[in-house]
Motif scaffolding. Sequence first.
Motif, PDB file in Angstrom:
ATOM      1  N   SER A  54      44.300  23.626  40.213  1.00  0.00           N
ATOM      2  CA  SER A  54      44.120  24.779  39.325  1.00  0.00           C
ATOM      3  C   SER A  54      42.985  24.546  38.343  1.00  0.00           C
ATOM      4  N   LEU A  55      42.921  23.348  37.781  1.00  0.00           N
ATOM      5  CA  LEU A  55      41.841  23.030  36.841  1.00  0.00           C
ATOM      6  C   LEU A  55      40.475  23.088  37.529  1.00  0.00           C
ATOM      7  N   LEU A  56      40.422  22.621  38.773  1.00  0.00           N
ATOM      8  CA  LEU A  56      39.168  22.674  39.527  1.00  0.00           C
ATOM      9  C   LEU A  56      38.706  24.115  39.698  1.00  0.00           C
ATOM     10  N   THR A  57      39.637  24.994  40.061  1.00  0.00           N
ATOM     11  CA  THR A  57      39.301  26.410  40.250  1.00  0.00           C
ATOM     12  C   THR A  57      38.868  27.061  38.942  1.00  0.00           C
ATOM     13  N   ILE A  58      39.620  26.794  37.880  1.00  0.00           N
ATOM     14  CA  ILE A  58      39.316  27.390  36.570  1.00  0.00           C
ATOM     15  C   ILE A  58      37.938  26.952  36.082  1.00  0.00           C
ATOM     16  N   ILE A  59      37.668  25.668  36.197  1.00  0.00           N
ATOM     17  CA  ILE A  59      36.381  25.139  35.718  1.00  0.00           C
ATOM     18  C   ILE A  59      35.220  25.752  36.498  1.00  0.00           C
ATOM     19  N   LYS A  60      35.377  25.858  37.822  1.00  0.00           N
ATOM     20  CA  LYS A  60      34.292  26.416  38.636  1.00  0.00           C
ATOM     21  C   LYS A  60      34.036  27.893  38.298  1.00  0.00           C
ATOM     22  N   ILE A  61      35.114  28.646  38.047  1.00  0.00           N
ATOM     23  CA  ILE A  61      34.942  30.076  37.759  1.00  0.00           C
ATOM     24  C   ILE A  61      34.393  30.291  36.359  1.00  0.00           C
ATOM     25  N   PHE A  62      35.012  29.661  35.359  1.00  0.00           N
ATOM     26  CA  PHE A  62      34.679  29.980  33.977  1.00  0.00           C
ATOM     27  C   PHE A  62      33.483  29.196  33.441  1.00  0.00           C
ATOM     28  N   HIS A  63      32.914  28.324  34.259  1.00  0.00           N
ATOM     29  CA  HIS A  63      31.639  27.710  33.900  1.00  0.00           C
ATOM     30  C   HIS A  63      30.492  28.313  34.709  1.00  0.00           C
ATOM     31  N   SER A  64      30.770  29.421  35.370  1.00  0.00           N
ATOM     32  CA  SER A  64      29.727  30.170  36.064  1.00  0.00           C
ATOM     33  C   SER A  64      29.269  31.329  35.186  1.00  0.00           C
ATOM     34  N   SER A  65      28.239  32.028  35.631  1.00  0.00           N
ATOM     35  CA  SER A  65      27.649  33.105  34.828  1.00  0.00           C
ATOM     36  C   SER A  65      28.269  34.446  35.192  1.00  0.00           C
ATOM     37  N   PHE A  66      28.796  35.135  34.176  1.00  0.00           N
ATOM     38  CA  PHE A  66      29.261  36.502  34.349  1.00  0.00           C
ATOM     39  C   PHE A  66      28.104  37.458  34.048  1.00  0.00           C
ATOM     40  N   CYS A  67      28.078  38.553  34.766  1.00  0.00           N
ATOM     41  CA  CYS A  67      26.936  39.472  34.657  1.00  0.00           C
ATOM     42  C   CYS A  67      27.067  40.476  33.521  1.00  0.00           C
ATOM     43  N   GLY A  68      28.114  40.352  32.721  1.00  0.00           N
ATOM     44  CA  GLY A  68      28.333  41.300  31.644  1.00  0.00           C
ATOM     45  C   GLY A  68      29.390  42.327  31.985  1.00  0.00           C
ATOM     46  N   HIS A  69      29.727  42.468  33.269  1.00  0.00           N
ATOM     47  CA  HIS A  69      30.814  43.364  33.678  1.00  0.00           C
ATOM     48  C   HIS A  69      32.142  42.657  33.391  1.00  0.00           C
ATOM     49  N   ASN A  70      33.050  43.365  32.729  1.00  0.00           N
ATOM     50  CA  ASN A  70      34.291  42.709  32.331  1.00  0.00           C
ATOM     51  C   ASN A  70      35.544  43.456  32.762  1.00  0.00           C
ATOM     52  N   ILE A  71      35.418  44.374  33.723  1.00  0.00           N
ATOM     53  CA  ILE A  71      36.578  45.131  34.204  1.00  0.00           C
ATOM     54  C   ILE A  71      37.169  44.428  35.428  1.00  0.00           C
ATOM     55  N   ILE A  72      38.414  43.949  35.293  1.00  0.00           N
ATOM     56  CA  ILE A  72      39.107  43.264  36.381  1.00  0.00           C
ATOM     57  C   ILE A  72      39.986  44.281  37.100  1.00  0.00           C
ATOM     58  N   ARG A  73      39.760  44.465  38.372  1.00  0.00           N
ATOM     59  CA  ARG A  73      40.521  45.450  39.145  1.00  0.00           C
ATOM     60  C   ARG A  73      41.867  44.861  39.569  1.00  0.00           C
ATOM     61  N   HIS A  74      42.676  44.557  38.574  1.00  0.00           N
ATOM     62  CA  HIS A  74      44.007  43.995  38.820  1.00  0.00           C
ATOM     63  C   HIS A  74      44.810  44.120  37.531  1.00  0.00           C
ATOM     64  N   PHE A  75      46.118  43.774  37.591  1.00  0.00           N
ATOM     65  CA  PHE A  75      46.937  43.826  36.377  1.00  0.00           C
ATOM     66  C   PHE A  75      47.101  42.444  35.746  1.00  0.00           C
ATOM     67  N   TYR A  76      46.464  41.424  36.332  1.00  0.00           N
ATOM     68  CA  TYR A  76      46.409  40.103  35.712  1.00  0.00           C
ATOM     69  C   TYR A  76      45.125  39.417  36.159  1.00  0.00           C
ATOM     70  N   CYS A  77      44.805  38.297  35.518  1.00  0.00           N
ATOM     71  CA  CYS A  77      43.578  37.565  35.840  1.00  0.00           C
ATOM     72  C   CYS A  77      43.795  36.739  37.105  1.00  0.00           C
TER      73      CYS A  77
END
Length: 316
Positions: free
Chosen positions: A156-179
Motif C-alpha cells: 500500500s505504501l508503495l502504491t501511495i508513494i508512486k501516485i502522490f509523488h507524481s504530477s497532477f494536472c490540476g484536475h481534482n474531480i475523482i469519479r468515485h465516492f472514495y479515493c
Amino acid sequence: MDNHNRTMLNEFILMGITDLPELQASLFGLFFIVYMVSLVGNLGLIILSNIDSRLQTPMYFFLKHLAFTDLGYSTAVGPRMLVNIVVDEHTISYNSCATQLMFFSIFITSEIFVLSTMAYDRYVAICKPLLYTVIMSQTLCRGLVAILYLYSVILSLLTIIKIFHSSFCGHNIIRHFYCDSLPLISLLCSDTHEIKLIILVFSSFNLISSLLIVFASYIQILVTILRMNSAEGRCKAFSTCGSHLTVIVIFYGTLFFMYVQPKSSHSYYTDKVASLFYTLVIPMLNPMIYSLRSKEVKNALHRTWKMCANTIFKIM
C-alpha cells in the motif's frame, strides 16, 4: 513541477454515489444502517472471540482478523461517504485522500490473504485432524497474520508513494465516492505506465496466489470428504466449510465482476454499485454468515448475553 502541483492541488472533489438530490436522504438512511450493522457485527465478533475461551481456536483467530479487516476498509470508506451524502461540498483534502487510499488498500489486501489462510486452516482441520493443533500452533497463526499485514502495508505504501509523488494536472474531480487508485491515476499528467504496471502485477499476484491456495485447499478437502465412509462425517465436514465457502464466493465473485469483465461491458454506474457492494455490503454480510451458520458463535453469544444479564441483575 511536482512540488508546484502538490502545492496548488490541496483537495479533491468526490463525485459521490448520485447527483440526484431526491435520493440523498434515502441513500443516507440505507447506507447508515448497512454501516452500523457492519460495525456492530464485526466488533461483536472481535470482542466475542477475545472473551470466550471456547473460541480461542485457530479458526476463530482468523475469523477475528477477517472481522478486523472488514471493519477496517468499511470504516476507511463508509463514514466519509455518509458525510458527503448530506453535505453540499464533496471535498476531501489531499492528505485525507492519501490516508483513505492507504488504509483501504491495507485492509482489502489483508482480507484477500486472511480468506486464503482460513482455507488452509480448514484443509488442515479436515485432512489432518490429528495434527491440527500441532500444525496450526499459536506461533504459526500469529506469524501468518503478521506477514500478511506487513506485506499489505508495504504494498500500500508503495502504491501511495508512486501516485502522490507524481504530477497532477490540476484536475481534482475523482469519479468515485472514495479515493481509489485508478480514478486518481487518471488525474495524473506524468507518465502513468510504471504505476499501472505495479498495480496490475501486484493485483494479479494477490488474486492468483490467494485463489491458488483456496483451490488447492478445497480440492484436498473435497477428496478427503469423498473418501469418508460416514454420511454424518461428510455432512459435518461440509458444514465446517460452509460459511467460509459462502464468504469466498461472494467476495471473489464481486472482485471478478469488477476487474475481469470485458472493458466494453464496463459502465461508470455498474462499477460504482459493485464498489458499494464490496466496501459496505460484504463487511456487513460476513459476520452475519458466520453468526447464523456457526453453533459455536451462537452459543458463545448466548453465554456472553447470559453473563451480562446476570451481572446487571446483581448490580441492580
